[in-house]
Design an enzyme around this catalytic site. Structure first.
Site, mmCIF file in Angstrom:
data_model
loop_
_atom_site.group_PDB
_atom_site.id
_atom_site.type_symbol
_atom_site.label_atom_id
_atom_site.label_comp_id
_atom_site.label_asym_id
_atom_site.label_seq_id
_atom_site.Cartn_x
_atom_site.Cartn_y
_atom_site.Cartn_z
ATOM 1 N N HIS A 124 39.837 48.095 33.628
ATOM 2 C CA HIS A 124 40.008 48.566 32.248
ATOM 3 C C HIS A 124 40.194 50.093 32.204
ATOM 4 O O HIS A 124 41.092 50.595 31.529
ATOM 5 C CB HIS A 124 38.772 48.136 31.439
ATOM 6 C CG HIS A 124 38.742 48.588 30.030
ATOM 7 N ND1 HIS A 124 39.533 48.024 29.051
ATOM 8 C CD2 HIS A 124 37.994 49.540 29.416
ATOM 9 C CE1 HIS A 124 39.266 48.608 27.888
ATOM 10 N NE2 HIS A 124 38.347 49.525 28.083
ATOM 11 N N CYS A 156 40.769 39.159 28.203
ATOM 12 C CA CYS A 156 40.920 39.977 29.416
ATOM 13 C C CYS A 156 39.549 40.460 29.924
ATOM 14 O O CYS A 156 38.760 41.026 29.174
ATOM 15 C CB CYS A 156 41.831 41.168 29.136
ATOM 16 S SG CYS A 156 42.096 42.175 30.600
ATOM 17 N N CYS A 169 43.421 39.638 32.972
ATOM 18 C CA CYS A 169 42.586 39.590 34.171
ATOM 19 C C CYS A 169 41.473 38.592 33.868
ATOM 20 O O CYS A 169 40.824 38.693 32.823
ATOM 21 C CB CYS A 169 41.996 40.976 34.450
ATOM 22 S SG CYS A 169 40.697 40.944 35.723
ATOM 23 N N CYS A 199 44.119 30.986 49.485
ATOM 24 C CA CYS A 199 43.910 32.222 50.255
ATOM 25 C C CYS A 199 44.880 32.260 51.436
ATOM 26 O O CYS A 199 45.478 33.299 51.722
ATOM 27 C CB CYS A 199 42.470 32.298 50.758
ATOM 28 S SG CYS A 199 41.222 31.990 49.498
ATOM 29 N N CYS A 213 40.650 35.202 43.821
ATOM 30 C CA CYS A 213 41.006 33.777 43.849
ATOM 31 C C CYS A 213 42.481 33.637 43.490
ATOM 32 O O CYS A 213 42.817 33.303 42.377
ATOM 33 C CB CYS A 213 40.122 32.988 42.883
ATOM 34 S SG CYS A 213 40.338 31.196 42.982
ATOM 35 N N CYS A 223 43.712 50.877 33.321
ATOM 36 C CA CYS A 223 44.751 49.968 32.840
ATOM 37 C C CYS A 223 45.842 50.713 32.050
ATOM 38 O O CYS A 223 45.529 51.572 31.224
ATOM 39 C CB CYS A 223 44.100 48.911 31.939
ATOM 40 S SG CYS A 223 45.280 47.727 31.291
ATOM 41 N N CYS A 249 35.697 31.565 46.844
ATOM 42 C CA CYS A 249 34.865 30.445 47.310
ATOM 43 C C CYS A 249 33.993 30.849 48.491
ATOM 44 O O CYS A 249 32.807 30.523 48.547
ATOM 45 C CB CYS A 249 35.755 29.263 47.693
ATOM 46 S SG CYS A 249 36.927 28.819 46.410
ATOM 47 N N CYS A 271 44.108 46.051 41.537
ATOM 48 C CA CYS A 271 45.324 45.335 41.102
ATOM 49 C C CYS A 271 46.204 46.198 40.187
ATOM 50 O O CYS A 271 47.421 46.060 40.196
ATOM 51 C CB CYS A 271 44.944 44.062 40.353
ATOM 52 S SG CYS A 271 43.741 43.061 41.211
ATOM 53 N N CYS A 290 48.522 40.398 36.985
ATOM 54 C CA CYS A 290 48.020 39.457 35.979
ATOM 55 C C CYS A 290 48.054 40.009 34.552
ATOM 56 O O CYS A 290 48.478 39.325 33.623
ATOM 57 C CB CYS A 290 46.577 39.071 36.290
ATOM 58 S SG CYS A 290 46.300 38.654 38.005
ATOM 59 N N CYS A 338 46.993 45.839 24.009
ATOM 60 C CA CYS A 338 45.865 45.467 24.873
ATOM 61 C C CYS A 338 45.635 43.962 24.786
ATOM 62 O O CYS A 338 45.824 43.349 23.742
ATOM 63 C CB CYS A 338 44.633 46.229 24.402
ATOM 64 S SG CYS A 338 43.099 45.622 25.076
ATOM 65 N N CYS A 347 38.658 37.587 38.738
ATOM 66 C CA CYS A 347 38.483 36.812 39.971
ATOM 67 C C CYS A 347 37.975 37.620 41.157
ATOM 68 O O CYS A 347 37.513 37.044 42.130
ATOM 69 C CB CYS A 347 39.779 36.093 40.340
ATOM 70 S SG CYS A 347 40.986 37.128 41.199
ATOM 71 N N CYS A 401 41.126 25.717 47.834
ATOM 72 C CA CYS A 401 42.424 25.125 47.479
ATOM 73 C C CYS A 401 43.532 25.551 48.436
ATOM 74 O O CYS A 401 44.702 25.249 48.210
ATOM 75 C CB CYS A 401 42.792 25.505 46.051
ATOM 76 S SG CYS A 401 43.388 27.193 45.897
HETATM 77 FE FE1 FSX Z 1 38.965 29.543 46.817
HETATM 78 FE FE2 FSX Z 1 40.782 29.663 49.075
HETATM 79 FE FE3 FSX Z 1 40.530 30.370 45.039
HETATM 80 FE FE4 FSX Z 1 41.851 28.814 46.399
HETATM 81 O O1 FSX Z 1 40.906 28.030 49.806
HETATM 82 S S1 FSX Z 1 39.382 31.620 46.439
HETATM 83 S S2 FSX Z 1 39.973 28.175 45.225
HETATM 84 S S3 FSX Z 1 42.694 30.597 45.506
HETATM 85 O O2 FSX Z 1 42.267 29.380 48.134
HETATM 86 O O3 FSX Z 1 39.023 29.513 48.668
HETATM 87 FE FE1 SF4 Z 2 41.239 46.670 29.212
HETATM 88 FE FE2 SF4 Z 2 42.458 44.316 29.599
HETATM 89 FE FE3 SF4 Z 2 43.044 45.815 27.468
HETATM 90 FE FE4 SF4 Z 2 43.791 46.570 29.920
HETATM 91 S S1 SF4 Z 2 44.515 44.753 28.789
HETATM 92 S S2 SF4 Z 2 42.917 47.867 28.343
HETATM 93 S S3 SF4 Z 2 42.046 45.871 31.132
HETATM 94 S S4 SF4 Z 2 41.040 44.838 27.923
HETATM 95 FE FE1 SF4 Z 3 43.073 41.268 39.942
HETATM 96 FE FE2 SF4 Z 3 41.938 40.379 37.689
HETATM 97 FE FE3 SF4 Z 3 44.201 39.282 38.558
HETATM 98 FE FE4 SF4 Z 3 41.913 38.833 39.860
HETATM 99 S S1 SF4 Z 3 42.399 38.186 37.763
HETATM 100 S S2 SF4 Z 3 43.894 39.349 40.788
HETATM 101 S S3 SF4 Z 3 40.879 40.827 39.628
HETATM 102 S S4 SF4 Z 3 43.923 41.418 37.842
#
Ligand code: FSX
Ligand code: SF4
Ligand code: SF4
Length: 310
Positions: A231, A263, A290, A55, A194, A234, A156, A272, A284, A257, A293, A52
């Site tokens: 986790h 999550c 979370c 990245c 992602c 966190c 991807c 992160c 996130c 939580c 990703c 998309c």
């Molecule tokens: Fe994939 Fe790159 Fe996700 Fe997007 O193109 S990792 S769909 S954020 O940006 O490849």
């Molecule tokens: Fe675990 Fe998510 Fe709860 Fe944080 S918010 S303690 S990562 S389940």
């Molecule tokens: Fe980090 Fe989870 Fe957010 Fe992905 S979804 S950027 S692993 S906190």
């Protein structure tokens, strides 16, 4: 001049400010990198497949060093579809020229998955000056076979991501799988996410350029950014332990939580929780959950995204 490991750590850790590499890069990084990559800036080709472009957008958010500094002072960015002025046969010819002229000396950054079905016809990049059409799959083979090292960025390119998820008809695969299938042994570093965090991409690139391939985990991800369980680290873990849980996204109960909203922190290893996003503004889990990703088998192994796992 080559950058010594201790210099790299010093620059990245910003000892004056007291931050470790797990948090942010020092503004002085560019100067040292400029010196480290003298006299010729290393050529880099960035090619996008099925994705998309998130990245690319994410790396443009790099603050220290700024992406302008990286592109103009540290590396020689030969091609990047989102940023390049060149297009069509000029761009395709140039990619082929870099692969030949800098064989074993350039770096290939791969964004997006590679569609293998129908001989790669689901993603073509253009026609060269002789009129030959190139699929992204074909160009990935040329770049992958000739690069010094490959860096796959994003879910991807590293695991197939959304284009490679269950039900896709394009036969999308990640870079390392495709190169393996072609018997190409060029090292591939996986920067999952992602999209991936800009620091994960820039930090890895810096390491590759100055010290070579960084230490990788079983998923091919640099250990300096990936592997620590979200986790376990966190800030909401005390609420999880006391079973204080937020039930809905609209509920204004921030001291709780997010497990009941789905999550995936317990299944995910990325920094992160300490690095945060948007130059350290938030992340996130602070605003939502979370979704996992940064794991290579995302999204299929994490679906449905909003179903609780603990
Ligand atoms: Fe994939 Fe790159 Fe996700 Fe997007 O193109 S990792 S769909 S954020 O940006 O490849
Ligand atoms: Fe675990 Fe998510 Fe709860 Fe944080 S918010 S303690 S990562 S389940
Ligand atoms: Fe980090 Fe989870 Fe957010 Fe992905 S979804 S950027 S692993 S906190």
């Amino acid at each position: 001049m080559s950058l010594k490991r201790r210099d790299f750590v010093k620059l990245c850790s910003g000892t004056v400010a007291g931050f470790g590499i797990s948090q942010m890069f020092h503004p002085g990084l560019v100067k040292a990198l400029e010196a480290a990559t003298e006299p010729g800036r290393p050529p880099v080709v960035w090619m996008q497949g099925n994705g998309c472009t998130g990245c690319s957008v994410s790396i443009l958010n790099s603050v220290n060093p700024s992406i302008a500094d990286v592109v103009l002072k540290v590396i020689s960015l030969e091609c990047q579809e989102t940023l390049s002025v060149a297009e069509g046969s000029v761009a395709v010819d140039h990619m082929l020229e870099v692969a030949e002229k800098f064989k074993g000396k350039f770096y290939y950054i791969s964004e997006g998955a590679l569609p293998t079905a129908e001989n790669g016809a689901f993603c073509t990049i253009g026609v060269d000056s002789k009129g030959k059409e190139y699929t992204v799959l074909e160009m990935a083979k040329i770049l992958g076979a000739n690069a010094a090292a490959c860096v796959a960025v994003g879910a991807c390119a590293t695991g197939g991501g959304i284009p490679g998820s269950k039900g896709n008809v394009t036969g999308c695969v990640p870079l390392h799988k495709y190169l393996e299938s072609q018997g190409i042994k060029t090292p591939v570093i996986n920067i999952t996410g992602c999209p991936p965090h800009p620091d994960w991409m820039i930090g890895t690139l810096v390491h590759v350029l100055t010290k070579g391939v960084p230490e990788l985990d079983a998923q091919g991800r640099p250990k300096m950014f990936f592997g620590k369980n979200i986790h376990d680290n966190c800030p909401y873990l005390p609420y999880f332990e006391k079973n204080v849980r937020q039930k809905t996204f609209t509920e204004k109960k921030t001291e709780a939580c997010r497990a009941d909203m789905g999550c995936k922190g317990p299944l995910t290893g990325a920094d992160c929780f300490s690095r945060k996003w948007n130059n350290g503004t938030n992340w996130c889990v602070e605003n939502a959950i979370c979704i996992g990703c940064a794991e290579i088998d995302w999204p299929d192994a994490f679906s449905p995204l909003y179903s609780p796992v603990v």
